[in-house]
Design a protein around this motif. Sequence first.
Motif, PDB file in Angstrom:
ATOM      1  N   ASP A   1      56.666  74.810  50.506  1.00  0.00           N
ATOM      2  CA  ASP A   1      55.702  75.455  51.408  1.00  0.00           C
ATOM      3  C   ASP A   1      56.203  76.805  51.894  1.00  0.00           C
ATOM      4  OD1 ASP A   1      53.205  74.612  51.989  1.00  0.00           O
ATOM      5  OD2 ASP A   1      53.826  73.038  53.373  1.00  0.00           O
ATOM      6  N   ALA A   2      57.504  76.875  52.114  1.00  0.00           N
ATOM      7  CA  ALA A   2      58.076  78.098  52.672  1.00  0.00           C
ATOM      8  C   ALA A   2      58.179  79.211  51.627  1.00  0.00           C
ATOM      9  CB  ALA A   2      59.453  77.801  53.265  1.00  0.00           C
ATOM     10  N   SER A   3      58.058  78.869  50.347  1.00  0.00           N
ATOM     11  CA  SER A   3      58.208  79.896  49.310  1.00  0.00           C
ATOM     12  C   SER A   3      57.001  80.850  49.340  1.00  0.00           C
ATOM     13  CB  SER A   3      58.317  79.240  47.933  1.00  0.00           C
ATOM     14  OG  SER A   3      57.038  78.858  47.485  1.00  0.00           O
ATOM     15  N   ARG A   4      57.169  81.965  48.654  1.00  0.00           N
ATOM     16  CA  ARG A   4      56.088  82.958  48.661  1.00  0.00           C
ATOM     17  C   ARG A   4      55.145  82.788  47.474  1.00  0.00           C
ATOM     18  NH1 ARG A   4      58.430  88.532  50.958  1.00  0.00           N
ATOM     19  NH2 ARG A   4      59.437  87.670  52.797  1.00  0.00           N
ATOM     20  N   ALA A   5      55.309  81.708  46.765  1.00  0.00           N
ATOM     21  CA  ALA A   5      54.479  81.475  45.577  1.00  0.00           C
ATOM     22  C   ALA A   5      52.999  81.373  45.973  1.00  0.00           C
ATOM     23  CB  ALA A   5      54.934  80.185  44.903  1.00  0.00           C
ATOM     24  N   PRO A   6      52.093  81.713  45.076  1.00  0.00           N
ATOM     25  CA  PRO A   6      50.664  81.555  45.388  1.00  0.00           C
ATOM     26  C   PRO A   6      50.306  80.074  45.576  1.00  0.00           C
ATOM     27  CG  PRO A   6      50.987  82.368  43.129  1.00  0.00           C
ATOM     28  CD  PRO A   6      52.337  82.304  43.759  1.00  0.00           C
ATOM     29  N   ALA A   7      49.237  79.842  46.335  1.00  0.00           N
ATOM     30  CA  ALA A   7      48.889  78.472  46.733  1.00  0.00           C
ATOM     31  C   ALA A   7      48.785  77.484  45.563  1.00  0.00           C
ATOM     32  CB  ALA A   7      47.614  78.487  47.561  1.00  0.00           C
ATOM     33  N   PRO A   8      48.115  77.852  44.454  1.00  0.00           N
ATOM     34  CA  PRO A   8      48.018  76.858  43.372  1.00  0.00           C
ATOM     35  C   PRO A   8      49.384  76.475  42.801  1.00  0.00           C
ATOM     36  CG  PRO A   8      46.511  78.706  42.999  1.00  0.00           C
ATOM     37  CD  PRO A   8      47.397  79.099  44.135  1.00  0.00           C
ATOM     38  N   LEU A   9      50.271  77.461  42.720  1.00  0.00           N
ATOM     39  CA  LEU A   9      51.610  77.181  42.199  1.00  0.00           C
ATOM     40  C   LEU A   9      52.382  76.270  43.167  1.00  0.00           C
ATOM     41  CD1 LEU A   9      53.538  77.779  39.869  1.00  0.00           C
ATOM     42  CD2 LEU A   9      54.367  79.770  41.152  1.00  0.00           C
ATOM     43  N   LYS A  10      52.206  76.554  44.457  1.00  0.00           N
ATOM     44  CA  LYS A  10      52.837  75.694  45.474  1.00  0.00           C
ATOM     45  C   LYS A  10      52.370  74.254  45.304  1.00  0.00           C
ATOM     46  CE  LYS A  10      53.514  78.672  49.493  1.00  0.00           C
ATOM     47  NZ  LYS A  10      53.111  78.915  50.875  1.00  0.00           N
ATOM     48  N   ALA A  11      51.065  74.099  45.117  1.00  0.00           N
ATOM     49  CA  ALA A  11      50.508  72.742  44.998  1.00  0.00           C
ATOM     50  C   ALA A  11      51.105  72.033  43.789  1.00  0.00           C
ATOM     51  CB  ALA A  11      48.981  72.804  44.888  1.00  0.00           C
ATOM     52  N   ILE A  12      51.285  72.780  42.685  1.00  0.00           N
ATOM     53  CA  ILE A  12      51.859  72.162  41.475  1.00  0.00           C
ATOM     54  C   ILE A  12      53.306  71.745  41.753  1.00  0.00           C
ATOM     55  CG2 ILE A  12      52.601  72.638  39.093  1.00  0.00           C
ATOM     56  CD1 ILE A  12      50.050  74.419  38.881  1.00  0.00           C
ATOM     57  N   ARG A  13      54.028  72.588  42.463  1.00  0.00           N
ATOM     58  CA  ARG A  13      55.423  72.262  42.780  1.00  0.00           C
ATOM     59  C   ARG A  13      55.507  71.055  43.718  1.00  0.00           C
ATOM     60  NH1 ARG A  13      57.707  78.220  44.011  1.00  0.00           N
ATOM     61  NH2 ARG A  13      57.814  78.945  41.868  1.00  0.00           N
ATOM     62  N   LYS A  14      54.506  70.930  44.582  1.00  0.00           N
ATOM     63  CA  LYS A  14      54.559  69.850  45.577  1.00  0.00           C
ATOM     64  C   LYS A  14      54.087  68.507  45.019  1.00  0.00           C
ATOM     65  CE  LYS A  14      52.922  71.333  49.701  1.00  0.00           C
ATOM     66  NZ  LYS A  14      52.084  72.217  50.553  1.00  0.00           N
ATOM     67  N   LEU A  15      53.276  68.588  43.977  1.00  0.00           N
ATOM     68  CA  LEU A  15      52.644  67.367  43.472  1.00  0.00           C
ATOM     69  C   LEU A  15      53.634  66.223  43.196  1.00  0.00           C
ATOM     70  CD1 LEU A  15      49.911  66.144  42.688  1.00  0.00           C
ATOM     71  CD2 LEU A  15      50.301  66.982  40.353  1.00  0.00           C
ATOM     72  N   PRO A  16      54.739  66.467  42.491  1.00  0.00           N
ATOM     73  CA  PRO A  16      55.643  65.322  42.231  1.00  0.00           C
ATOM     74  C   PRO A  16      56.160  64.664  43.511  1.00  0.00           C
ATOM     75  CG  PRO A  16      56.483  67.369  41.230  1.00  0.00           C
ATOM     76  CD  PRO A  16      55.194  67.723  41.892  1.00  0.00           C
ATOM     77  N   TYR A  17      56.334  65.456  44.569  1.00  0.00           N
ATOM     78  CA  TYR A  17      56.867  64.888  45.820  1.00  0.00           C
ATOM     79  C   TYR A  17      55.787  64.109  46.574  1.00  0.00           C
ATOM     80  CZ  TYR A  17      60.545  67.967  44.418  1.00  0.00           C
ATOM     81  OH  TYR A  17      61.512  68.580  43.664  1.00  0.00           O
ATOM     82  N   TRP A  18      54.566  64.566  46.447  1.00  0.00           N
ATOM     83  CA  TRP A  18      53.470  63.786  47.032  1.00  0.00           C
ATOM     84  C   TRP A  18      53.385  62.426  46.348  1.00  0.00           C
ATOM     85  CZ3 TRP A  18      49.554  68.420  46.646  1.00  0.00           C
ATOM     86  CH2 TRP A  18      49.690  69.228  47.782  1.00  0.00           C
ATOM     87  N   ILE A  19      53.462  62.480  45.013  1.00  0.00           N
ATOM     88  CA  ILE A  19      53.370  61.218  44.251  1.00  0.00           C
ATOM     89  C   ILE A  19      54.550  60.311  44.621  1.00  0.00           C
ATOM     90  CG2 ILE A  19      53.436  60.214  41.927  1.00  0.00           C
ATOM     91  CD1 ILE A  19      51.943  62.795  40.981  1.00  0.00           C
ATOM     92  N   ALA A  20      55.731  60.917  44.701  1.00  0.00           N
ATOM     93  CA  ALA A  20      56.922  60.123  45.042  1.00  0.00           C
ATOM     94  C   ALA A  20      56.770  59.507  46.442  1.00  0.00           C
ATOM     95  CB  ALA A  20      58.167  60.995  44.978  1.00  0.00           C
ATOM     96  N   ASN A  21      56.229  60.277  47.378  1.00  0.00           N
ATOM     97  CA  ASN A  21      56.020  59.756  48.731  1.00  0.00           C
ATOM     98  C   ASN A  21      55.020  58.602  48.732  1.00  0.00           C
ATOM     99  OD1 ASN A  21      57.790  61.134  50.296  1.00  0.00           O
ATOM    100  ND2 ASN A  21      56.324  62.636  51.074  1.00  0.00           N
ATOM    101  N   ALA A  22      53.947  58.766  47.951  1.00  0.00           N
ATOM    102  CA  ALA A  22      52.950  57.694  47.882  1.00  0.00           C
ATOM    103  C   ALA A  22      53.595  56.427  47.335  1.00  0.00           C
ATOM    104  CB  ALA A  22      51.781  58.128  46.998  1.00  0.00           C
ATOM    105  N   ALA A  23      54.446  56.597  46.325  1.00  0.00           N
ATOM    106  CA  ALA A  23      55.103  55.431  45.722  1.00  0.00           C
ATOM    107  C   ALA A  23      56.057  54.777  46.728  1.00  0.00           C
ATOM    108  CB  ALA A  23      55.856  55.854  44.467  1.00  0.00           C
ATOM    109  N   GLU A  24      56.792  55.593  47.469  1.00  0.00           N
ATOM    110  CA  GLU A  24      57.719  55.032  48.469  1.00  0.00           C
ATOM    111  C   GLU A  24      56.957  54.288  49.565  1.00  0.00           C
ATOM    112  OE1 GLU A  24      60.807  54.688  48.183  1.00  0.00           O
ATOM    113  OE2 GLU A  24      61.201  56.134  46.602  1.00  0.00           O
TER     114      GLU A  24
END
Length: 373
Positions: A330-353
């Motif tokens: 979130d803190a990176s300066r990447a554009p929003a869609p790229l941020k979402a792609i980077r975050k996706l695996p962690y969202w999935i991992a959180n859902a699994a946990e």
Amino acid sequence: MVPPTAVANSVAAPASGQSSGQPVGTPDSPAIKDPVKDTILTPRFYTTDFDAMAAMDLRPNEVELEAICEEFRKDYNRHHFVRNEEFEGAADKLDPETRKVFVEFLEQSCTSEFSGFLLYKELSRRIKDKNPLLAECFAHMARDEARHAGFLNKSMSDFGLQLDLGFLTANKAYTFFKPKFIFYATYLSEKIGYWRYIAIYRHLEKNPESKIFPIFNFFENWCQDENRHGDFFDALMKAQPDTVRGLRARLWCRFFLLAVFATMYVRDVARKEFYEALGLDARAYDKYVIDKTNETSARVFPVVLDVRNPRFWDRLERLVENNAKLSSADASRAPAPLKAIRKLPYWIANAAEMAALFLMKPIRSEEFQPAVR
Ligand SMILES: [Fe+2]
Ligand SMILES: [Fe+2]
């Protein structure tokens, strides 16, 4: 007090800190602080089905509710929340880093207390004619929460900041919960609030050199308010026994326990500097508070969580790690869609946990604490 959130959304968004460049006023003329951005970890405001609340039949546990209302009427803390000379100049003694984390703590606590006030006040107003006993209990609790929020906000003004509670009332998003979900969420939040305040109070009693601000002197009586509020919801659930018996109730109780515990753990570890400033280890503190709240909950919930199982904590640690990764994405300066792609695996991992945590074998309350049931 009302929980930061009771929705086990697997997305643990970063806890937003005090924004830099925030205007700071003086204690006499505090600046209005911008509310922090809403995330899964920030306090939530609730609304509910007022007609269903008004129609609630209290007879199955009316005697206990009447006794609790009588306690509320006594208003033990009527004269407790009075500021004294200890507050004068106390804010100036904090170094900038401690000051920052302490103001965040004040803001978060003030928002939680105020959210409780709004919900209880609205409930008491809306059900007054049809359910006077319940309405009176809610009015007394709203009185307490208003005091707590006001006291915290006054401490914020010692740091030249103040929350605009009127603005918050009008602009925060309200989450709708059916009454029984309000019961689970607020019961847990009151009891966890009790354990949080009393744990800090007792620690500082033994370690007075870590008492960074005089507000902590008020926590002992303060937490008794939260304890009474929790007892009220305990009695209310017993007046509506279907909320705490049967398969559905067991599943919902597990869900709310997990949502409240996981949110608190992730949030507190992300803000461990505040606890360090008090000489506390955030993880050890949270483990104690969660264990105690879980134990207390067994008095009314049909099941509680197996929080003494090391795997429970391993999984919470993974949520913490994922949350840190989400924050840095979130803190990176990447554009929003790229941020979402980077975050996706962690969202999935959180859902699994969260799913794995939810599926851990719970403990039947009667097996856990037969003596107090
Ligand atoms: Fe409170
Ligand atoms: Fe409370």
